[in-house]
Design an enzyme around this catalytic site. Structure first.
Site, PDB file in Angstrom:
ATOM      1  N   SER A  96       0.826  -1.221   0.000  1.00 23.07           N
ATOM      2  CA  SER A  96       0.000   0.000   0.000  1.00 23.07           C
ATOM      3  C   SER A  96       0.856   1.265   0.000  1.00 23.07           C
ATOM      4  O   SER A  96       1.935   1.303   0.592  1.00 23.07           O
ATOM      5  CB  SER A  96      -0.871  -0.017   1.258  1.00 23.07           C
ATOM      6  OG  SER A  96      -1.413   1.257   1.515  1.00 23.07           O
ATOM      7  N   GLN A 147       1.186  -0.416  -4.792  1.00 20.61           N
ATOM      8  CA  GLN A 147      -0.163   0.164  -4.940  1.00 20.61           C
ATOM      9  C   GLN A 147      -0.057   1.671  -4.829  1.00 20.61           C
ATOM     10  O   GLN A 147       0.497   2.198  -3.858  1.00 20.61           O
ATOM     11  CB  GLN A 147      -1.090  -0.395  -3.851  1.00 20.61           C
ATOM     12  CG  GLN A 147      -2.509   0.170  -3.889  1.00 20.61           C
ATOM     13  CD  GLN A 147      -2.687   1.386  -2.996  1.00 20.61           C
ATOM     14  OE1 GLN A 147      -2.086   1.468  -1.920  1.00 20.61           O
ATOM     15  NE2 GLN A 147      -3.487   2.339  -3.437  1.00 20.61           N
ATOM     16  N   TYR A 189      -1.844   5.373  -4.515  1.00 18.32           N
ATOM     17  CA  TYR A 189      -2.928   6.340  -4.367  1.00 18.32           C
ATOM     18  C   TYR A 189      -2.410   7.627  -4.980  1.00 18.32           C
ATOM     19  O   TYR A 189      -1.275   8.043  -4.685  1.00 18.32           O
ATOM     20  CB  TYR A 189      -3.222   6.617  -2.885  1.00 18.32           C
ATOM     21  CG  TYR A 189      -4.077   5.586  -2.191  1.00 18.32           C
ATOM     22  CD1 TYR A 189      -5.295   5.168  -2.725  1.00 18.32           C
ATOM     23  CD2 TYR A 189      -3.683   5.045  -0.961  1.00 18.32           C
ATOM     24  CE1 TYR A 189      -6.087   4.233  -2.072  1.00 18.32           C
ATOM     25  CE2 TYR A 189      -4.470   4.118  -0.299  1.00 18.32           C
ATOM     26  CZ  TYR A 189      -5.664   3.716  -0.865  1.00 18.32           C
ATOM     27  OH  TYR A 189      -6.455   2.790  -0.213  1.00 18.32           O
ATOM     28  N   THR A 247      -5.183   2.539  -7.398  1.00 21.43           N
ATOM     29  CA  THR A 247      -6.500   2.337  -6.777  1.00 21.43           C
ATOM     30  C   THR A 247      -7.419   3.517  -7.091  1.00 21.43           C
ATOM     31  O   THR A 247      -7.065   4.674  -6.846  1.00 21.43           O
ATOM     32  CB  THR A 247      -6.349   2.162  -5.250  1.00 21.43           C
ATOM     33  OG1 THR A 247      -5.542   1.009  -5.026  1.00 21.43           O
ATOM     34  CG2 THR A 247      -7.694   1.965  -4.573  1.00 21.43           C
ATOM     35  N   LYS A 267      -7.016  -0.762 -10.027  1.00 26.53           N
ATOM     36  CA  LYS A 267      -7.700  -1.509  -8.947  1.00 26.53           C
ATOM     37  C   LYS A 267      -8.977  -0.776  -8.532  1.00 26.53           C
ATOM     38  O   LYS A 267      -8.934   0.424  -8.231  1.00 26.53           O
ATOM     39  CB  LYS A 267      -6.763  -1.628  -7.737  1.00 26.53           C
ATOM     40  CG  LYS A 267      -7.377  -2.300  -6.506  1.00 26.53           C
ATOM     41  CD  LYS A 267      -6.329  -2.505  -5.425  1.00 26.53           C
ATOM     42  CE  LYS A 267      -6.828  -3.310  -4.248  1.00 26.53           C
ATOM     43  NZ  LYS A 267      -7.530  -2.550  -3.221  1.00 26.53           N
ATOM     44  N   HIS A 280     -12.631  -2.527  -2.667  1.00 23.28           N
ATOM     45  CA  HIS A 280     -11.854  -2.136  -1.492  1.00 23.28           C
ATOM     46  C   HIS A 280     -12.289  -2.937  -0.248  1.00 23.28           C
ATOM     47  O   HIS A 280     -12.294  -2.427   0.872  1.00 23.28           O
ATOM     48  CB  HIS A 280     -12.015  -0.634  -1.228  1.00 23.28           C
ATOM     49  CG  HIS A 280     -10.747   0.056  -0.810  1.00 23.28           C
ATOM     50  ND1 HIS A 280     -10.003   0.842  -1.663  1.00 23.28           N
ATOM     51  CD2 HIS A 280     -10.090   0.092   0.367  1.00 23.28           C
ATOM     52  CE1 HIS A 280      -8.964   1.338  -1.017  1.00 23.28           C
ATOM     53  NE2 HIS A 280      -8.983   0.885   0.229  1.00 23.28           N
ATOM     54  N   GLY A 286     -13.673 -10.675  -0.098  1.00 21.70           N
ATOM     55  CA  GLY A 286     -14.440 -11.734   0.561  1.00 21.70           C
ATOM     56  C   GLY A 286     -13.948 -13.140   0.304  1.00 21.70           C
ATOM     57  O   GLY A 286     -14.644 -14.101   0.646  1.00 21.70           O
TER      58      GLY A 286
END
Ligand SMILES: Cc1cc2nc3c(=O)[nH]c(=O)nc-3n(C[C@H](O)[C@H](O)[C@H](O)COP(=O)(O)O)c2cc1C
Length: 397
Positions: free
Chosen positions: A153, A174, A176, A202, A272, A296, A329
């Site tokens: 992240s 990743q 942002y 993302t 993403k 997310h 999930g």
């Protein structure tokens, strides 16, 4: 053995089966295990005792301070999207083939020319020091030990350089976007300099994160003094951004910004947070190298679909032209199998490996990866599929 002997043996067995002594006799082999776990409610005390990933969740729930547990568990508002992610799997049934020689199954997965032993990867999850003192470094060691792809992240609590070192090779980074374009560029260049080959951009936080109600409630019942970690400038303990002046995440990202990022790096670019076929088609037009279906982990928007429900329309657009990834999930090998059947190339796990990390550090993460890999192998064997390529929609009812 003569008839009398065997008659005696039968009588003795009959006596033992009806005798209270049997309890003692049968208990003996399990005694060592029972020393640690005495009732069905007992928590595992070491990673090796776990039967499935939920055993780690129970330990994490007990070990973590409530605010940190809230941060991990929360979705948004009523957590409906969060639930939808997991629940959606139960509506999808498998159709097994029989009498196939599946004594050995091959889970090899290729992404951007690199082969991985399984399609299971570690999602980018921020702030891992909130879950274990070794944070992202422990996850990296586990990913190295089991040879899984790890994504890191932007809001990591360890730097991309240190995590890549512990992983033994550069992780996928990743990204942002920041409100300051120069800050965004700085992150991209740092990932490039660290040797990362893939940037995972993302794009799903336009709805903001201010509506994480479960987190807010759990923060209230945490009576610890948190100023040690939660004081000072925003993102103070986030080494990728802490050196920047007033770093701020850009939540409203647009196709223009995507183009800007696309044109500023030669790294492979994965987007993403895609949930619809139309957006997947636009991603392809905008020259992205990979598409990542995600909401997310139910933390971005409320009353959305489970990601497995979004996958078929996206796979139909992507048509295997670029790698297709998914998360949300996934808790069982059967869940992973279903995503592969619908056309995903790789499947990410988020909270499960953090449950492992919170419970037992590196060993917990490793065991979570082993359990899911074994479950996927068993599902493949049961369904009659020997390779990942053989897993198709034909196995879905
Ligand atoms: C505590 C937490 C922190 C997260 N941090 C990030 C992040 O920094 N960047 C990102 O792209 N996704 C982040 N995610 C989303 C995950 O990458 C992933 O999409 C999600 O956890 C998958 O769902 P699962 O937890 O049900 O497996 C985070 C999720 C959680 C639970």
């Amino acid at each position: 053995m003569n008839d009398i002997d065997s008659q005696h043996r039968r009588l003795l067995l009959k006596f033992l089966l009806t005798s209270p002594l049997l309890g003692l006799t049968m208990c003996t082999p399990g005694e060592t295990r029972k020393a640690a776990i005495k009732t069905l409610d007992d928590l595992i005390t070491q990673a090796s005792e776990a039967i499935n990933v939920f055993d780690f969740e129970k330990v994490a729930r007990q070990k973590l301070p409530s605010a940190h547990l809230g941060y991990l568990s929360t979705g948004v508002r009523d957590d409906a999207t969060l639930r939808a992610n997991s629940e959606a799997f139960s509506h999808i049934k498998l159709k097994m083939r029989r009498l196939v020689d599946t004594r050995s199954v091959d889970m090899t997965t290729e992404l951007f020319g690199k082969k991985w032993p399984t399609p299971i990867f570690l999602c980018p999850l921020s702030s891992q020091h909130a879950f274990h003192p070794d944070g992202e470094l422990a996850s990296a060691r586990a990913a190295k030990a089991k040879n899984h792809l790890q994504m890191l992240s932007t809001l990591t609590t360890e730097s991309v350089e240190d995590v890549s070192r512990e992983r033994g090779e550069p992780v996928w980074y990743q990204l942002y976007a920041l409100t300051d374009w120069n800050g965004t560029l700085e992150l991209i260049h740092r990932a490039e300099d660290a040797g990362c080959s893939v940037l995972v951009f993302t794009v799903d936080l336009a709805g903001g994160i201010g509506n994480r109600e479960t987190l807010e409630r759990m923060k209230r019942i945490d009576d610890r003094q948190c100023s040690n970690c939660h004081s000072g400038p925003k993102y103070a303990r986030r080494p990728m951004v802490s050196g920047m002046k007033d770093p701020e995440l850009e939540r409203i990202v647009t196709w223009d910004l995507l183009d800007k990022i696309r044109n500023s790096t030669k790294l492979k670019l994965v987007v993403k947070g895609i949930e619809r076929g139309e957006d997947a088609a636009l991603c392809m037009e905008h020259q992205v190298d990979g598409i990542y279906v995600s909401n997310h982990g139910g933390r971005a928007g409320e009353t959305g679909r489970g990601t497995i429900e979004c996958l078929p329309e996206i796979a139909a657009v992507v048509k295997k032209r670029v790698p297709l990834m998914i998360d949300g999930g996934f808790r069982r090998g059967t869940d992973i199998f279903k995503a592969l059947a619908f056309g995903a190339d790789a499947v990410g796990i988020g909270r499960p490996y953090i449950w492992g990390l919170s419970a037992f550090g590196q060993e917990g993460v490793e065991t979570v990866l082993t359990l899911l890999t074994n479950e996927l192998a068993m599902t493949m064997q049961g369904a009659g599929t020997r390779t990942i390529k053989e897993i198709t929609q034909d196995y879905i009812a």
